[in-house]
Scaffold this motif. Structure first.
Motif, PDB file in Angstrom:
ATOM      1  N   ILE A 191     -23.817 -31.473  11.355  1.00 27.60           N
ATOM      2  CA  ILE A 191     -25.200 -31.732  10.955  1.00 27.60           C
ATOM      3  C   ILE A 191     -26.067 -30.571  11.431  1.00 27.60           C
ATOM      4  O   ILE A 191     -25.941 -30.117  12.576  1.00 27.60           O
ATOM      5  N   ARG A 192     -26.940 -30.109  10.551  1.00 28.23           N
ATOM      6  CA  ARG A 192     -27.807 -28.980  10.876  1.00 28.23           C
ATOM      7  C   ARG A 192     -29.086 -29.446  11.580  1.00 28.23           C
ATOM      8  O   ARG A 192     -29.605 -30.529  11.299  1.00 28.23           O
ATOM      9  N   LEU A 193     -29.583 -28.592  12.471  1.00 30.68           N
ATOM     10  CA  LEU A 193     -30.821 -28.848  13.203  1.00 30.68           C
ATOM     11  C   LEU A 193     -31.880 -27.883  12.666  1.00 30.68           C
ATOM     12  O   LEU A 193     -31.932 -26.710  13.043  1.00 30.68           O
ATOM     13  N   TYR A 194     -32.720 -28.386  11.751  1.00 30.81           N
ATOM     14  CA  TYR A 194     -33.647 -27.521  11.027  1.00 30.81           C
ATOM     15  C   TYR A 194     -34.987 -27.371  11.751  1.00 30.81           C
ATOM     16  O   TYR A 194     -35.486 -28.304  12.380  1.00 30.81           O
ATOM     17  N   GLU A 195     -35.584 -26.185  11.585  1.00 31.19           N
ATOM     18  CA  GLU A 195     -36.870 -25.878  12.212  1.00 31.19           C
ATOM     19  C   GLU A 195     -38.047 -26.500  11.466  1.00 31.19           C
ATOM     20  O   GLU A 195     -39.105 -26.722  12.048  1.00 31.19           O
ATOM     21  N   THR A 196     -37.889 -26.760  10.169  1.00 29.23           N
ATOM     22  CA  THR A 196     -38.997 -27.291   9.373  1.00 29.23           C
ATOM     23  C   THR A 196     -38.599 -28.592   8.678  1.00 29.23           C
ATOM     24  O   THR A 196     -37.420 -28.828   8.391  1.00 29.23           O
ATOM     25  N   LYS A 197     -39.605 -29.414   8.382  1.00 31.79           N
ATOM     26  CA  LYS A 197     -39.362 -30.662   7.660  1.00 31.79           C
ATOM     27  C   LYS A 197     -38.889 -30.383   6.237  1.00 31.79           C
ATOM     28  O   LYS A 197     -38.105 -31.150   5.674  1.00 31.79           O
ATOM     29  N   GLN A 198     -39.388 -29.287   5.650  1.00 32.81           N
ATOM     30  CA  GLN A 198     -39.012 -28.955   4.278  1.00 32.81           C
ATOM     31  C   GLN A 198     -37.515 -28.684   4.171  1.00 32.81           C
ATOM     32  O   GLN A 198     -36.855 -29.126   3.230  1.00 32.81           O
ATOM     33  N   GLU A 199     -36.974 -27.948   5.140  1.00 28.50           N
ATOM     34  CA  GLU A 199     -35.536 -27.670   5.132  1.00 28.50           C
ATOM     35  C   GLU A 199     -34.728 -28.958   5.279  1.00 28.50           C
ATOM     36  O   GLU A 199     -33.729 -29.170   4.585  1.00 28.50           O
ATOM     37  N   ALA A 200     -35.168 -29.820   6.182  1.00 26.65           N
ATOM     38  CA  ALA A 200     -34.438 -31.064   6.430  1.00 26.65           C
ATOM     39  C   ALA A 200     -34.456 -31.987   5.219  1.00 26.65           C
ATOM     40  O   ALA A 200     -33.506 -32.743   4.991  1.00 26.65           O
ATOM     41  N   ALA A 201     -35.551 -31.926   4.434  1.00 23.92           N
ATOM     42  CA  ALA A 201     -35.692 -32.813   3.280  1.00 23.92           C
ATOM     43  C   ALA A 201     -35.118 -32.225   2.002  1.00 23.92           C
ATOM     44  O   ALA A 201     -35.044 -32.918   0.983  1.00 23.92           O
ATOM     45  N   ASP A 202     -34.714 -30.961   2.026  1.00 26.69           N
ATOM     46  CA  ASP A 202     -34.220 -30.289   0.826  1.00 26.69           C
ATOM     47  C   ASP A 202     -32.870 -30.872   0.410  1.00 26.69           C
ATOM     48  O   ASP A 202     -31.881 -30.751   1.144  1.00 26.69           O
ATOM     49  N   PRO A 203     -32.789 -31.527  -0.768  1.00 27.72           N
ATOM     50  CA  PRO A 203     -31.519 -32.136  -1.182  1.00 27.72           C
ATOM     51  C   PRO A 203     -30.413 -31.124  -1.439  1.00 27.72           C
ATOM     52  O   PRO A 203     -29.231 -31.474  -1.444  1.00 27.72           O
ATOM     53  N   ALA A 204     -30.802 -29.856  -1.663  1.00 32.49           N
ATOM     54  CA  ALA A 204     -29.797 -28.819  -1.919  1.00 32.49           C
ATOM     55  C   ALA A 204     -29.234 -28.229  -0.630  1.00 32.49           C
ATOM     56  O   ALA A 204     -28.237 -27.506  -0.653  1.00 32.49           O
ATOM     57  N   ALA A 205     -29.877 -28.522   0.490  1.00 37.49           N
ATOM     58  CA  ALA A 205     -29.448 -27.957   1.767  1.00 37.49           C
ATOM     59  C   ALA A 205     -28.322 -28.786   2.380  1.00 37.49           C
ATOM     60  O   ALA A 205     -28.080 -29.933   1.999  1.00 37.49           O
TER      61      ALA A 205
END
Length: 389
Positions: free
Chosen positions: A73-87
């Protein structure tokens, strides 16, 4: 109870990692997680190669390497990255730590269930209480069974799946939050773990949690087979419970069939009257219709329980007096309690020691190996199901 998970956190922000690791060690999370900190990508790859952990939480700058293994599981710096369905699946770094860990654990459960890496040892035992007839005391048995599990030290959840649940439990589930939970379940949303505590209540002083049922009957009717199978799989793998008791409608609707299919054991409630026996064998025969439709309940997982026993029935459920005789073994008998005609659910307690002694023995029996003991000849159930006209 589940064993601790080994968690490896990989990030160059040593201050953040120390804060998170200290929080885990100083709170209830220490019972569920054992944590290690990694600041170099090559160290993370070595952990993955050696399979030293079940769960990895890593900043996107860290490469897991070519080796397979573990839930990543990735630990993202921004909410946008965490919510990106392609990520790649991940969570937002800067949120309250209890929320972060809750979502982390939820993602682990979902990904493990999808990959099949979770073991049955980690999952709760699921028992469905079912009947071919109404009025046999199914809900009373379900609630008292949950109470017995809890008193035996199991973390137990009672889940009412009836189309129109009774008023046995004192607190209704929050309708809006329940609808959100079902939506999240269908969408495989990582936040459904935040909804679950809000739709459950605690049965005091009996010590088990409960979902009192859908407030709107249409929500229960709209549940598909896949919805219910997801629900069963989800709640059994949350890590919150050792035992789950599903209280089902006396119906062959898809939601009941799915719950029966996903159960480790089916406690089928019958009574002494001939109509109960006849309807039971007809229901057993009908279960064959679900073969080839994503599976059907395994009749060899059925344990027949005779409720309202007055002493007249033998040790087998049978169709004596009918043109085509059939029989199946009865695993437990619970005595008839006349005083309960005007009492409800969890309030049907003492002073009925014989009934509760029977419930306690039933709870103990089904917990032994999640199956029947010697003398529980369930192959007879399969014969009965396939030969009834």
């Amino acid at each position: 109870m589940s064993e601790k998970l080994n968690l490896v956190i990989a990030d160059r922000d040593t201050g953040y990692m120390a804060l998170l690791a200290d929080y885990i060690r100083e709170t209830e999370w220490s019972k569920r997680l054992s944590v290690r900190q990694v600041t170099k990508p090559e160290t993370l790859r070595e952990h993955v190669r050696s399979q030293s952990a079940q769960l990895y939480l890593a900043h996107p700058d860290f490469d897991f390497g070519e080796h397979a293994g573990g839930c990543r599981i990735r630990l993202y710096e921004t909410k946008q990255e965490a919510a990106d369905p392609a990520a790649v699946t991940g969570i937002y770094k800067y949120q309250p730590l209890h929320q972060l860990l809750g979502k982390l654990f939820e993602l682990y459960r979902q990904l493990s269930a999808t990959s099949g890496s979770n073991t049955d040892k980690d999952a709760a035992a699921v028992y469905s209480v079912f009947s071919a007839s109404g009025g046999v005391g199914k809900t009373t048995v379900s609630i008292q069974l949950a109470r017995a599990f809890a008193e035996n030290g199991d973390r137990c959840l009672y889940w009412n799946m009836e189309l129109v649940p009774g008023t046995y439990m004192p607190k209704e589930a929050d309708a809006e939050l329940t609808a959100r939970f079902v939506y999240g379940l269908r969408a495989n949303a990582p936040w459904i773990g935040d909804c679950l505590p809000g739709i459950l209540s605690r049965a005091e002083p009996y010590g088990f949690d409960y979902f009192s049922g859908f407030v709107k009957a249409k929500e229960a009717l709209d549940l598909t087979r896949d919805d219910v199978l997801k629900l069963v799989e989800y709640v059994k793998r949350t890590g919150r419970y050792d035992v789950i008791v599903f209280d089902l409608d006396a119906t062959i609707h898809d939601r009941a069939i799915a719950a029966l299919t996903g159960s480790d054991e089916i406690l089928w409630i019958v009574t002494e009257d001939g109509e109960s026996s006849a309807r039971t064998f007809r229901f057993l025969a009908q279960l064959d219709q679900w073969q080839g439709k994503g599976g059907s309940p395994d009749v060899q997982r059925i344990r027949f329980v005779m409720n309202k026993h007055t002493g007249y029935a033998g040790n087998a459920l049978s169709t004596d007096g009918m043109s085509d005789h059939r029989a199946a073994p009865i695993s437990a008998k619970l005595p008839y309690v006349p005083g309960w005609k005007h009492a409800h659910g969890a309030n049907r307690t003492t002073p009925e020691p014989l009934f509760y002694a029977g419930i306690a023995k039933l709870a103990s029996d089904v917990r032994v190996g999640r199956g029947g003991g010697p003398g529980d000849y369930r192959s007879d159930n399969k014969i009965a199901a396939r030969t009834y006209p």
